[in-house]
Design a protein around this motif. Structure first.
Motif, mmCIF file in Angstrom:
data_model
loop_
_atom_site.group_PDB
_atom_site.id
_atom_site.type_symbol
_atom_site.label_atom_id
_atom_site.label_comp_id
_atom_site.label_asym_id
_atom_site.label_seq_id
_atom_site.Cartn_x
_atom_site.Cartn_y
_atom_site.Cartn_z
ATOM 1 N N GLN A 49 -28.801 -25.190 24.453
ATOM 2 C CA GLN A 49 -29.856 -24.261 24.044
ATOM 3 C C GLN A 49 -29.279 -22.883 23.741
ATOM 4 O OE1 GLN A 49 -31.889 -25.844 27.723
ATOM 5 N NE2 GLN A 49 -33.622 -24.881 26.701
ATOM 6 N N VAL A 50 -28.270 -22.488 24.505
ATOM 7 C CA VAL A 50 -27.649 -21.169 24.347
ATOM 8 C C VAL A 50 -26.137 -21.335 24.282
ATOM 9 C CG1 VAL A 50 -27.288 -18.880 25.376
ATOM 10 C CG2 VAL A 50 -29.531 -19.995 25.561
ATOM 11 N N ILE A 51 -25.504 -20.586 23.384
ATOM 12 C CA ILE A 51 -24.046 -20.590 23.282
ATOM 13 C C ILE A 51 -23.528 -19.174 23.520
ATOM 14 C CG2 ILE A 51 -22.057 -21.027 21.797
ATOM 15 C CD1 ILE A 51 -23.836 -22.961 20.200
ATOM 16 N N LEU A 52 -22.638 -19.017 24.488
ATOM 17 C CA LEU A 52 -21.937 -17.753 24.688
ATOM 18 C C LEU A 52 -20.673 -17.817 23.841
ATOM 19 C CD1 LEU A 52 -22.203 -17.115 28.547
ATOM 20 C CD2 LEU A 52 -23.654 -16.247 26.724
ATOM 21 N N MET A 53 -20.532 -16.895 22.892
ATOM 22 C CA MET A 53 -19.481 -16.997 21.883
ATOM 23 C C MET A 53 -18.598 -15.747 21.864
ATOM 24 S SD MET A 53 -18.557 -19.093 19.274
ATOM 25 C CE MET A 53 -20.025 -19.903 18.597
#
Length: 208
Positions: A49-53
């Motif tokens: 759902q969420v990507i830390l990039m």
């Protein structure tokens, strides 16, 4: 439970942050990527759902990875987490689909809170990042509270500020995607805004 993918080329930071975030009862770290191309592959396989990039990574950087992931899976929320606060990185990231931009020195508790907010479609900008972004807005727009927009255009603008894409806005307002695009074009023109990112930031400041 919010499914989170973490992409960063520094092993110590990547694994350390993953271990800390995994303690949060509502966050599940579903994958770790060492560079952008791997982040794209894992996004496809794991559907987070969420990507830390991270921004700077070998082979394929975070901006390019964000662009490709956002184009393929616009419902995935991407939060940039990096040591670099260069204007170019900030605006490139936001323009290709990132919903937020934080620096790595941000306390872990605030990163966790940002993940929750981003998962709900709300933008998250670090304090120094927000200053840079708002400085790009034309001064009259920051002070303007009643732009010459129709009721429908204001509804579209409010949903843009919530991080909704055109398909989501069309579904919520019972419009076609083409109509939503036309409304967005009118909003940008009437308010002298450069792009969707500026529109979202204005909406978050004045319509939230």
């Amino acid at each position: 439970m919010i499914r989170v993918l973490l992409a960063d080329d520094r092993t110590s930071f990547r694994t350390g942050l993953a271990a800390i975030l995994a303690i949060e009862p509502d966050l599940e770290i579903v994958g770790l990527a060492t560079q952008g191309q791997e982040a794209i592959s894992l996004a496809t396989a794991l559907q987070p759902q969420v990507i830390l990039m991270d921004v700077r990574m070998p082979d394929c950087d975070g901006v390019q990875a964000t662009r490709e992931i956002h184009d393929r899976y616009p419902w995935m929320r991407i939060l940039m987490l990096t040591t670099f606060d260069d204007d170019e990185y900030i605006f490139q990231s936001l323009q290709v689909g990132a919903l937020g931009y934080l620096l790595k020195r941000t306390p872990t508790s605030e990163i966790a809170a940002a993940i929750r907010a981003v998962s709900q479609g709300y933008s998250q900008l670090g304090p120094t990042i927000a200053l840079k972004v708002f400085s790009r807005l034309q001064p009259p727009l920051v002070d303007a509270t009643r732009p010459a927009l129709s009721k429908r255009e204001l509804e579209v603008l409010r949903l843009i500020g919530m991080g909704k894409n055109n398909q989501e806005i069309a579904g919520e307002l019972y419009l076609s995607e083409g109509t939503v695009k036309n409304h967005l074009t009118q909003i940008l023109s009437k308010m002298s805004l450069r792009d969707r990112t500026q529109a979202a930031l204005w909406a978050q400041k004045h319509l939230s």
